[in-house]
Design an enzyme around this catalytic site. Structure first.
Site, short mmCIF file in Angstrom:
data_model
loop_
_atom_site.label_atom_id
_atom_site.label_comp_id
_atom_site.label_asym_id
_atom_site.label_seq_id
_atom_site.Cartn_x
_atom_site.Cartn_y
_atom_site.Cartn_z
CG HIS A 57 -32.68 63.03 90.34
ND1 HIS A 57 -31.90 62.07 91.22
CD2 HIS A 57 -32.83 62.23 89.17
CE1 HIS A 57 -32.14 61.12 90.87
NE2 HIS A 57 -32.60 60.96 89.32
CG ASP A 66 -31.05 70.52 97.23
OD1 ASP A 66 -31.16 70.02 96.25
OD2 ASP A 66 -30.06 71.02 97.96
#
Ligand code: ADP
Ligand code: F6P
Length: 472
Positions: A162, A370
């Site tokens: 992720h 991110d």
């Protein structure tokens, strides 16, 4: 032991053991992108979720959550300190996020990482039925695919990261880099958020393990491991429906009134994490106030910063610095009853979050790095009237999919200020055009589309759709 044909393995279970204000123990949905993505997806699927329940001590027996079996893996206080807070969140997390904070390397942490990964692999081997599909998630568990393949060669094993996967010059710092790569290669399919992460991985495998590797496959001798980009998403329809609910609309009106009916509301929602660029954003906001480009109470900022990984030193330092900064900005630019920043650390309920998204004229999502950032996607999904502007960091995975957002480099303070002003002054017709395009993208590329594309690629040895490898 009951077994399942689909097993998800993630460090965290979707519910978390937390202490209520009255001291009682209660189970709450765990915060963070991974649970937001997977929880709606698995609901009412005959699957087992293997994970940690958030405390130390013996593993609690949990009831099914929305029809999904919970299989708890216990962590001892030493595991918590050395695996979760240590190797996962003070070595890998900063290293994988451009080393915006210094990664720490300790041999004891590595031992704990191996030990805990082995425990997860053992637990998974027990609950997976013969030939089951096992989907291992994220950086806490990079050794699990390899360990599990040794235990259960009959399984179909997927791994999805992720967070970003760093370029070779950073990853090469890791003392145990070869073992980590080998662990991941136990999977049949390795998924990343972005195509350049898959590229970084292929380069590293070729360099460190001297295996033939491309951005789409690695030849490990007796097997081929496929690699690809699968940008994770959200339950777009669910967020849109929540935001459209009459009680949420009423709550949004109330919130706006409580903020003093400003002309512009800027909103940010983050875990309190140094990767999220909170300090840089606050500095940009305070300089715009100082130079008179914006004024309180006409413009206000709502900053939700939910404490995270609170015992890790870098997170404690960040919280102190952010709170000092908020205090200073409010002292300098606020008035009684009219703060410049409405600062909240309590985790918002989903409906409250949707109401906040509804009142945000500008959503500022400006991480330094991110993997994806699902808050940005949730905001877009919640703008059911096609209004509002998204200010988005180029360094969030979401930037590749949302080119219509106002994109900024959060390291460039002047650029950040200009971006914020541009988003505040956006022409409404242009903003609507952009929002419509982003909403259409997220309707077509929701969490179900993500799971379908990943699981069908995992199921079908040869055909990884090229569409998936082109993103990023
Ligand atoms: P990260 O995974 O780094 O925390 P993301 O932006 O990708 O960052 O994901 C954050 C997710 O956490 C979002 O889906 C957001 O809605 C969710 N979230 C925010 N507040 C809460 C909360 N109080 N409880 C549960 N989930 C929350
Ligand atoms: O992918 C980022 C991540 O580590 C996820 O695993 C999780 O969703 C989120 O951050 C929250 O982190 P933690 O589980 O450490 O509270």
């Amino acid at each position: 032991m009951r077994q399942s044909s689909l097993v998800v393995v993630a460090n965290r279970l979707p519910i978390d053991d937390s202490v209520a204000p009255d001291g009682a123990c209660e189970w709450r949905r765990s915060p963070g992108g991974l649970v937001s993505a997977l929880h709606p997806l698995l609901r009412h699927t005959p699957a087992t979720w293997v994970g940690w329940a958030g405390g130390t001590g013996p593993a609690p027996r949990l009831p099914d959550v929305d029809g999904v079996r919970m299989h708890t893996v216990p962590l001892s206080p030493d595991d918590l300190r050395d695996h979760y807070e240590g190797f996962a969140n003070a070595t890998l997390w900063p290293l994988y996020h451009d080393a915006v904070e210094q990664p720490e390397y300790h041999r004891r942490w590595w031992e704990a990482y191996q030990r805990v990964n082995q425990r997860f692999a053992d637990a998974t081997a027990e609950v997976a039925e013969p030939g089951a599909v096992v989907w291992v998630q994220d950086y806490h568990l990079q050794l699990v695919p390899g360990l599990l393949r040794d235990l259960r060669p009959d399984l179909r094993i997927g791994f999805f990261l992720h967070v970003p996967f760093p370029p070779p010059e950073l990853f090469m710092q890791l003392p145990r880099r070869a073992e980590l790569l080998r662990g991941m290669l136990g999977a049949d399919l390795i998924g990343f958020q972005r195509a350049h992460a898959a590229h970084n991985f292929a380069q590293l495998v070729a360099k460190v393990l001297e295996l033939p590797a491309t951005d789409r496959r690695v030849d490990v001798g007796d097997r081929v491991v496929r690699v690809g980009a699968f940008p994770v998403s959200i339950d777009t329809a669910e967020m849109a429906a929540l935001a459209a609910r009459p009680d949420v609309a009423a709550r949004a009106r109330r919130l706006r009134r409580d903020l003093g009916d400003p002309d512009h509301v800027i909103l940010s929602v983050d875990r309190m994490d140094y990767t999220k660029g909170i300090e840089q954003r606050l500095k940009a906001y305070s300089e715009l106030l100082a130079h008179g480009h914006i004024k309180v109470p006409h413009t206000v900022l709502v900053q939700v910063a939910v404490p995270s990984r609170e015992r890790v030193g870098q997170y404690q330092i960040l919280r102190d610095r952010v709170e000092h900064q908020v205090g200073r900005i409010n002292g300098e630019f606020g008035r009684v009853g009219e703060p410049a920043i409405h600062y909240l650390t309590q985790p918002p309920e989903r409906a409250e979050l949707a109401a906040l998204y509804r009142i945000a004229d500008v959503m500022a999502v400006t991480p330094l790095r991110d993997g994806m950032n699902l808050v940005a996607k949730e905001y877009v999904a919640a703008r059911v009237d096609d209004t509002g502007t998204l200010l988005l960091s180029e360094f969030a995975g979401a930037a590749a999919e949302l080119p219509q957002a106002y994109q900024v480099n959060p390291h460039d303070l002047e650029g950040l200020k200009q971006g914020l002003l541009a988003a505040l002054r956006a022409d409404p017709a242009d903003a609507t055009r952009r929002m419509r395009a982003m909403r259409a993208h997220l309707r077509a590329n929701d969490i179900r589309a993500w799971a379908r594309s990943y699981l069908s690629a995992l199921d079908d040895g040869d055909s990884l759709p090229t569409r998936l490898t082109r993103t990023g």
